[in-house]
Design an enzyme around this catalytic site. Sequence first.
Site, PDB file in Angstrom:
ATOM      1  N   CYS A  58       0.811  -1.224   0.000  1.00  0.00           N
ATOM      2  CA  CYS A  58       0.000   0.000   0.000  1.00  0.00           C
ATOM      3  C   CYS A  58       0.842   1.272   0.000  1.00  0.00           C
ATOM      4  O   CYS A  58       0.379   2.326  -0.438  1.00  0.00           O
ATOM      5  CB  CYS A  58      -0.926   0.022   1.210  1.00  0.00           C
ATOM      6  SG  CYS A  58      -1.794  -1.517   1.516  1.00  0.00           S
ATOM      7  N   HIS A  87      -8.881   2.992  -2.910  1.00  0.00           N
ATOM      8  CA  HIS A  87      -7.476   2.782  -2.534  1.00  0.00           C
ATOM      9  C   HIS A  87      -6.798   1.929  -3.602  1.00  0.00           C
ATOM     10  O   HIS A  87      -6.540   0.749  -3.397  1.00  0.00           O
ATOM     11  CB  HIS A  87      -7.440   2.104  -1.160  1.00  0.00           C
ATOM     12  CG  HIS A  87      -6.089   1.700  -0.664  1.00  0.00           C
ATOM     13  ND1 HIS A  87      -4.908   2.285  -1.099  1.00  0.00           N
ATOM     14  CD2 HIS A  87      -5.723   0.755   0.251  1.00  0.00           C
ATOM     15  CE1 HIS A  87      -3.888   1.705  -0.480  1.00  0.00           C
ATOM     16  NE2 HIS A  87      -4.357   0.778   0.333  1.00  0.00           N
ATOM     17  N   CYS A 125      -1.131   2.884   6.355  1.00  0.00           N
ATOM     18  CA  CYS A 125      -0.791   1.539   6.814  1.00  0.00           C
ATOM     19  C   CYS A 125      -0.420   0.693   5.604  1.00  0.00           C
ATOM     20  O   CYS A 125      -0.720   1.042   4.461  1.00  0.00           O
ATOM     21  CB  CYS A 125      -1.956   0.918   7.576  1.00  0.00           C
ATOM     22  SG  CYS A 125      -3.455   0.673   6.607  1.00  0.00           S
TER      23      CYS A 125
END
Length: 387
Positions: free
Chosen positions: A91, A343, A373
């Site tokens: 991520c 995302h 995160c």
Amino acid sequence: MEQVVIVDAIRTPMGRSKGGAFRNVRAEDLSAHLMRSLLARNPALEAAALDDIYWGCVQQTLEQGFNIARNAALLAEVPHSVPAVTVNRLCGSSMQALHDAARMIMTGDAQACLVGGVEHMGHVPMSHGVDFHPGLSRNVAKAAGMMGLTAEMLARMHGISREMQDAFAARSHARAWAATQSGAFKNEIIPTGGHDADGVLKQFNYDEVIRPETTMEALATLRPAFDPVSGTVTAGSSSALSDGAAAMLVMSESRARELGLKPRARVRSMAVVGCDPSIMGYGPVPASKLALKKAGLSASDIGVFEMNEAFAAQILPCIKDLGLMEQIDEKINLNGGAIALGHPLGCSGARISTTLLNLMERKDVQFGLATMCIGLGQGIATVFERV
């Protein structure tokens, strides 16, 4: 040591991954479009003067494989002499791309870099080809690889109720829609070609993922998505699946001023930290604290935060432990976040940084912090300072 500055930052609209605007557009094309756009917006910098391109992407296979950074650069007609590398910290990939470029500039090994990232989650699903080593279960919980269950764990540990999650999710959509309506995203979104519901080719200049009709009452009707028996995390309080790309022009301050390019912000500090994979969503807390320490600042010095909303159950514990619960509406994700915008894994670090820079300018604040995160237990953070 050279000062690292952000000269420009842009993104595509966020498209829905299931039958959305970019269903017929490849990840390389989204990336190349932004590379071309950054160079066109900053003609004082010749493309051949770029030292490197750092591009984040998580699922590096199919159209996103074989070094998508280089493939996109070739599509964008960046001179062949300019190298390009694809970066993967899950991520945090495109924020890691920024960190990699920043360090090159700090040490004098580069003067100008394009950084960014992309993820087409409609064409290359998050779970495509994933094959965890069975031996990992000796060291970490099996559920640590299931992001939704790690969010459930954080919610239980920190007393985050279903109602708190639904309220935060509704806020994300409301804020993102308000930003869209007011034109707050206009300075960061580059109109991008795609197809509407009827298959007609058009230019999109808005995020189609936002659901402005979202209410707490509607969210309350959704079933738990990951723990059907006692869970509180739903699809509505999780980040949306979307397709998109984001990009930044990063330079040494001396080279930017030499070319007459106005820096928008400096990279004040950077940090990456590991944490227990079972609570992977907690990574922004130690990462932010370390970045603040490196910058010689405290959380109270930061005027605006962009914290990636993987799950409402994940971001709320981070906000709580950074001592920001009373300042959510003044400082945190003022234009909504990933619950509303989605995302796209490899894109999000550059996306939240781009949004942060615009908010810092609009709010006229000196310092901003972007953090996220990272699956399997990491956190990444960057402190920016207005120039």
